[in-house]
Design an enzyme around this catalytic site. Structure first.
Site, PDB file in Angstrom:
ATOM      1  N   TRP A 304       9.466   2.411  -3.482  1.00  0.00           N
ATOM      2  CA  TRP A 304       9.443   1.205  -2.927  1.00  0.00           C
ATOM      3  C   TRP A 304       8.977   0.259  -4.239  1.00  0.00           C
ATOM      4  O   TRP A 304       9.212  -0.989  -4.214  1.00  0.00           O
ATOM      5  CB  TRP A 304       8.977   0.957  -1.761  1.00  0.00           C
ATOM      6  CG  TRP A 304       7.296   1.145  -1.752  1.00  0.00           C
ATOM      7  CD1 TRP A 304       6.490   1.831  -2.162  1.00  0.00           C
ATOM      8  CD2 TRP A 304       6.517  -0.057  -1.065  1.00  0.00           C
ATOM      9  NE1 TRP A 304       5.325   1.323  -2.101  1.00  0.00           N
ATOM     10  CE2 TRP A 304       5.229   0.075  -1.310  1.00  0.00           C
ATOM     11  CE3 TRP A 304       6.877  -1.327  -0.349  1.00  0.00           C
ATOM     12  CZ2 TRP A 304       4.071  -0.411  -0.713  1.00  0.00           C
ATOM     13  CZ3 TRP A 304       5.843  -2.052   0.280  1.00  0.00           C
ATOM     14  CH2 TRP A 304       4.447  -1.452  -0.032  1.00  0.00           C
ATOM     15  N   ASP A 305       8.145   1.179  -4.949  1.00  0.00           N
ATOM     16  CA  ASP A 305       7.484   0.132  -6.239  1.00  0.00           C
ATOM     17  C   ASP A 305       8.310  -0.719  -7.083  1.00  0.00           C
ATOM     18  O   ASP A 305       8.359  -1.825  -7.508  1.00  0.00           O
ATOM     19  CB  ASP A 305       6.758   1.072  -7.079  1.00  0.00           C
ATOM     20  CG  ASP A 305       5.814   1.927  -6.516  1.00  0.00           C
ATOM     21  OD1 ASP A 305       5.973   2.597  -5.458  1.00  0.00           O
ATOM     22  OD2 ASP A 305       4.679   2.069  -6.955  1.00  0.00           O
ATOM     23  N   GLU A 434      -0.977   3.918   3.754  1.00  0.00           N
ATOM     24  CA  GLU A 434      -0.701   5.480   3.911  1.00  0.00           C
ATOM     25  C   GLU A 434      -1.930   6.082   4.551  1.00  0.00           C
ATOM     26  O   GLU A 434      -2.070   7.421   4.636  1.00  0.00           O
ATOM     27  CB  GLU A 434      -0.207   5.969   2.902  1.00  0.00           C
ATOM     28  CG  GLU A 434       1.011   5.589   2.257  1.00  0.00           C
ATOM     29  CD  GLU A 434       1.134   6.067   0.899  1.00  0.00           C
ATOM     30  OE1 GLU A 434       2.634   6.256   0.361  1.00  0.00           O
ATOM     31  OE2 GLU A 434       0.409   6.233  -0.047  1.00  0.00           O
ATOM     32  N   LYS A 502      -5.110   0.857   3.505  1.00  0.00           N
ATOM     33  CA  LYS A 502      -5.199   1.362   2.036  1.00  0.00           C
ATOM     34  C   LYS A 502      -4.718   0.232   1.169  1.00  0.00           C
ATOM     35  O   LYS A 502      -5.208   0.219  -0.037  1.00  0.00           O
ATOM     36  CB  LYS A 502      -4.068   2.517   1.947  1.00  0.00           C
ATOM     37  CG  LYS A 502      -3.738   3.111   0.421  1.00  0.00           C
ATOM     38  CD  LYS A 502      -2.836   4.261   0.483  1.00  0.00           C
ATOM     39  CE  LYS A 502      -2.650   4.408  -0.927  1.00  0.00           C
ATOM     40  NZ  LYS A 502      -1.679   5.632  -1.345  1.00  0.00           N
ATOM     41  N   GLN A 503      -3.743  -0.376   1.549  1.00  0.00           N
ATOM     42  CA  GLN A 503      -3.102  -1.597   0.471  1.00  0.00           C
ATOM     43  C   GLN A 503      -2.160  -2.418   1.491  1.00  0.00           C
ATOM     44  O   GLN A 503      -2.368  -2.436   2.516  1.00  0.00           O
ATOM     45  CB  GLN A 503      -2.008  -0.612  -0.402  1.00  0.00           C
ATOM     46  CG  GLN A 503      -0.872  -0.025   0.434  1.00  0.00           C
ATOM     47  CD  GLN A 503      -0.090   0.988  -0.577  1.00  0.00           C
ATOM     48  OE1 GLN A 503      -0.504   1.432  -1.447  1.00  0.00           O
ATOM     49  NE2 GLN A 503       1.049   1.322  -0.125  1.00  0.00           N
TER      50      GLN A 503
END
Length: 697
Positions: A304-305, A434, A502-503
């Site tokens: 997905w980056d 994640e 996580k992000q």
């Protein structure tokens, strides 16, 4: 021997600093070396291998970029005292230059992956005697060996006086996918170069790589012709100049900020093919083409980056290049259909990790099985392209509609109806965070389901296709978790507010998804997750918090978040690491993409909407002026010049055959401002939107 044209050109003062990253020494960690790439091939400077786009070895989760031995080398002054040494990456010209200064000579070595002749890797060495014409020499230090853990290489007969090898990958990604062939011709590298009777001499070393013998001989011969016609360097530099001329970001700011912005643009553009490219492109991985060998930098897979973090920057400036990214997803649709079928669902499930075929190549099943938000990430990229270009033909005849409709079918087959809550649930998923898996109703994922389906419905209307009832039903009844007491979006059903994240996850609902919510809800989401997001998480996260705070006009808070990104930038070549401690992927394009979005979509407030391109700028005190050239919208190229008090917008060109006259709209109570080519319009800084003139809608 090369001519004067091929020597290292003198750097102008305007280039120095902003465009040239130089040092008297190299980083101790070879992962942090400058990278050279052109969308087809890529390498780290002084690395022993390079990679070719779309050439992978290994089946399934063992698939990784194939290592191709690199005939590159490094200059070493072994016989004389070294007075000075300099290593410089010129990002404006896409060239790495090593300079040695000894008492009796100067040696320069420039290396580049040719920007327009993408099959060529070039090394040029010039020796200049500074004390008469007595012999001087420099050693060439090379790691080159005709071997690879991924290719069954064989030596072929010389091509003229040049060396030739060929082979194929050892194992294909799937049983139905053929192995890839590689053919390489290169100039043999001697142990040293010597200048004897003349005062100066230049040597050119070419390497060409292709997938057939016929092509590699043609491409190598083209390189020889370029040398003979004094065009090898100039054609490369013209191609880079064309990229920079089309679009740029200029700001009145610190040198470190300017370098970071320019460096990110360079590395992202290096991952794309040349302008006008008509061949097949196989996507952008987190570490770019220079990285991705086995067990390194996510093995060169596409995540997905590409679609969420890198793509929006490319789309805003170079929609034709962005289209190559979409075509990659179209080309891999067959694999995505197979992924869904294996799970027992209809439609297409794009892989969490993708390589050549679109079949899942993630080494860990749980990510491939559960991180299904990738489907919505892919479709958001297609949606942004359509809104910015209104290129309906791409969806009608080039495969775009098949991707959109297949994802819509997957969502409708994947959801389950909750009798208790009277809405649709999406169970057993992993959100972008994640740290949590096998959860139900990820807010980000489910919001993407609604966004995807609404786009599919609108597109079906434009294409005059039948709209299944299920699309409308799921779109209107998918559950997006919301807590009315705290007035925020829990990350998933059962999320506890103390859990670490996580992000960037829920915050992505505000941007880039633009999911409908109130200002208070947006602020609460930002505040809630900012304090719970792992401070050691990946680089791109903080840019999304920065954009969110810019939306809310909290510029000082936004700057605090954006400054966290700089912990991931390494010296001297501005290579980004995934994590601030240097771990994770290197040349981390994902982090660069997030950072650039904070500039292009954060400071400007630009948003790509269905019927307009909106803006709502805010600049920090240390950036009094931001000038962005070459923003694309409906066939027009626009420049935006922003300051704390004044905005200037100018249409600089219109694509041939386009007749889209634009205007600046503020509200129904104010007259719109028409935009014409070459006639800039200025007004006090405030929110507004660029749109088609009302008579054209």
């Amino acid at each position: 021997m090369a001519t004067e044209e091929d020597k290292v050109k003198v750097m102008s003062p305007m280039e120095d600093g902003r465009w040239i990253f130089s040092s008297s020494s190299l980083p101790s960690d070879p992962r942090l070396m400058a990278t050279l790439a052109n969308g087809y091939l890529g390498t780290r400077v002084y690395g022993d291998v390079f990679h070719v786009n779309g050439v992978y070895n290994g089946a399934g989760g063992n698939c990784h970029r194939a290592e191709i031995p690199s005939p590159c080398f490094k200059l070493v002054a072994a016989k004389e005292i070294l007075l000075t040494e300099n290593f410089a990456l010129n990002i404006k010209r896409g060239t790495f230059i090593h300079t040695l200064q000894c008492p009796s000579f100067t040696a320069t070595h420039q290396t580049f992956a040719h920007r327009s002749y993408c099959h060529l890797l070039v090394n040029i060495v010039t020796l200049t005697s500074t004390q008469g014409t007595h012999p001087v020499s420099v050693d060439l230090q090379s790691k080159f060996k005709i071997e690879s853990p991924d290719l069954n290489l064989q030596e072929g007969p010389d091509f003229r006086e040049f060396k030739y090898i060929f082979g194929s990958t050892l194992e294909s990604e799937t049983e139905s996918c053929p192995v890839k062939s590689i053919h390489m011709i290169w100039t043999p590298v001697p142990p040293y170069l010597e200048l004897t009777s003349s005062k100066e001499k230049t040597w050119v070393f070419l390497a060409a790589v292709c997938e057939t013998e016929k092509d590699v001989k043609e491409k190598f011969a083209e390189g020889l012709t370029l040398i003979a016609e004094n065009e090898l360097c100039s054609s490369h530099e013209r191609a880079w100049a064309e990229f920079w001329a089309q679009s740029s970001i200029e700001m009145d700011s610190s040198l470190s900020m300017i370098q970071s912005v320019n460096g990110c643009l360079y590395y992202l553009l290096s991952s794309l093919p040349q302008l006008g490219y008509s061949g097949e492109f196989y996507g952008i991985s987190p570490g770019g083409l220079s990285n991705g060998r086995s067990k390194e930098d996510y093995w060169g897979h596409v995540f997905w980056d590409q679609d969420i973090w890198v793509y929006p920057n490319i789309l805003l400036f170079y929609p034709e290049m962005a289209k190559h990214i979409l075509k990659y997803r179209i080309r891999t649709l067959k694999g995505a259909l197979q992924n869904a079928q294996k799970q027992g669902y209809k439609g297409a499930k794009f892989p969490w990790e993708s390589a050549l075929t679109g079949c899942e190549v993630c080494p860990d099943n749980i990510y491939g099985d559960q991180e299904i938000h990738i489907n919505g990430d892919v479709l958001l990229a297609f949606q942004q392209y359509y809104y910015l270009t209104k290129d309906l033909d791409f969806f009608a005849s080039e495969g775009g509609w098949e991707v959109v409709s297949s994802v819509a079918e997957y969502w409708c087959s994947r959801v389950v109806w909750s009798k208790e809550e009277q809405n649709y649930h999406l169970n057993g998923v992993m959100p972008p965070d994640e740290y949590h898996w096998d959860v139900n109703n990820s807010a980000y994922t489910n919001a993407l389901v609604q966004t995807s389906l609404n786009f599919a419905i609108d597109l079906a209307v434009s294409l005059e296709h039948h709209i299944p009832d299920s699309w409308k039903d799921v779109a209107s009844k998918i559950k997006v978790p919301f807590d009315p007491k705290i007035n925020y979006h829990p990350e998933f059903d059962g999320y506890e507010i103390w859990l670490k994240v996580k992000q960037a996850d829920v915050v992505l609902m505000g941007y880039p998804m633009m999911f409908p919510m109130t200002i208070e809800q947006r602020m609460n989401d930002l505040q809630m997750y900012e304090s719970r997001t792992d401070p050691d998480g990946p680089a791109m996260t903080w840019s999304m918090f920065a954009i969110g705070w810019m939306e809310l006009k909290k510029i000082q808070v936004a700057q605090q978040q954006l400054k966290k990104c700089f912990a991931n930038v390494t010296e001297p070549f501005k290579i980004w690491t995934e994590n601030a401690d240097g771990s994770g992927a290197v040349n981390f394009l994902t982090g660069m993409g997030g950072f650039l979005q904070a500039i292009l979509f954060g400071y400007t407030g630009l948003r790509i909407a269905k019927a307009h391109l909106s803006f709502d700028p805010i600049l920090p005190d240390d950036i009094p002026r931001l000038h962005i050239t070459g923003v694309f919208y409906l066939g027009n190229k626009l420049n935006f010049t922003l300051s704390s008090n004044i905005i200037t917008i100018e249409v600089t060109s219109v694509l041939k055959g386009q007749n889209c006259t634009l205007e600046i709209y503020f509200s129904q109570l104010e007259p719109s401002l028409p935009l014409y080519i070459g006639r800039p319009v200025s007004f006090p800084t405030r929110a507004g939107q660029v749109q088609l003139k009302q008579s054209q809608e």
